[in-house]
Motif scaffolding. Sequence first.
Motif, PDB file in Angstrom:
ATOM      1  N   ASN A 141      36.087  66.114  30.053  1.00 15.92           N
ATOM      2  CA  ASN A 141      37.180  65.734  30.946  1.00 15.92           C
ATOM      3  C   ASN A 141      36.755  65.801  32.413  1.00 15.92           C
ATOM      4  N   GLU A 142      35.995  66.822  32.774  1.00 14.76           N
ATOM      5  CA  GLU A 142      35.512  66.930  34.158  1.00 14.76           C
ATOM      6  C   GLU A 142      34.597  65.754  34.497  1.00 14.76           C
TER       7      GLU A 142
ATOM      8  N   SER B  32      36.590  62.526  34.764  1.00 11.31           N
ATOM      9  CA  SER B  32      37.353  62.523  36.012  1.00 11.31           C
ATOM     10  C   SER B  32      36.450  62.227  37.206  1.00 11.31           C
TER      11      SER B  32
ATOM     12  N   SER C  70      35.427  58.558  37.178  1.00 11.18           N
ATOM     13  CA  SER C  70      36.549  57.700  37.579  1.00 11.18           C
ATOM     14  C   SER C  70      36.742  57.754  39.090  1.00 11.18           C
ATOM     15  N   GLU C  71      36.664  58.942  39.652  1.00 14.29           N
ATOM     16  CA  GLU C  71      36.824  59.095  41.102  1.00 14.29           C
ATOM     17  C   GLU C  71      35.699  58.383  41.852  1.00 14.29           C
TER      18      GLU C  71
END
Length: 126
Positions: A53-54, A57, A60-61
């Motif tokens: 998940n990290e 994320s 995506s950022e």
Amino acid sequence: MASTGNTLLALITGAAIGAGVGLLYAPDSGDKTRKKLKDDAQNAQERLNKKYNETSSNLSEKARKARTDFEVRLEETLSSASHKADDILSAMESKLEELRKQNSKLQKDKPGTSSGSGNTPNKAVV
């Protein structure tokens, strides 16, 4: 991205080795050992999910930031190109006007032509 893949591979490999060594040297009964293995597997899965998940994320950022940067740079480039095109058109228009004036002057100075006689029109064509 390769670093994340290596980290995940190392995590899974370490968990498998740890589980194998734990089984070989387990002082507990089979039930307790299975419960520990289950708990360790769940903990490893939770860590893996958290890391996934990290990473997701972060990617995506970074993708959003790269897109925004690209859009800003594209807008700046298009604006600059538009200004340069306007400058070129302005210079061409002034040069065209200058050539028209020169042509007109040459038509007036041409020997053998009068302003009202003859079949040839006295117009500058550019």
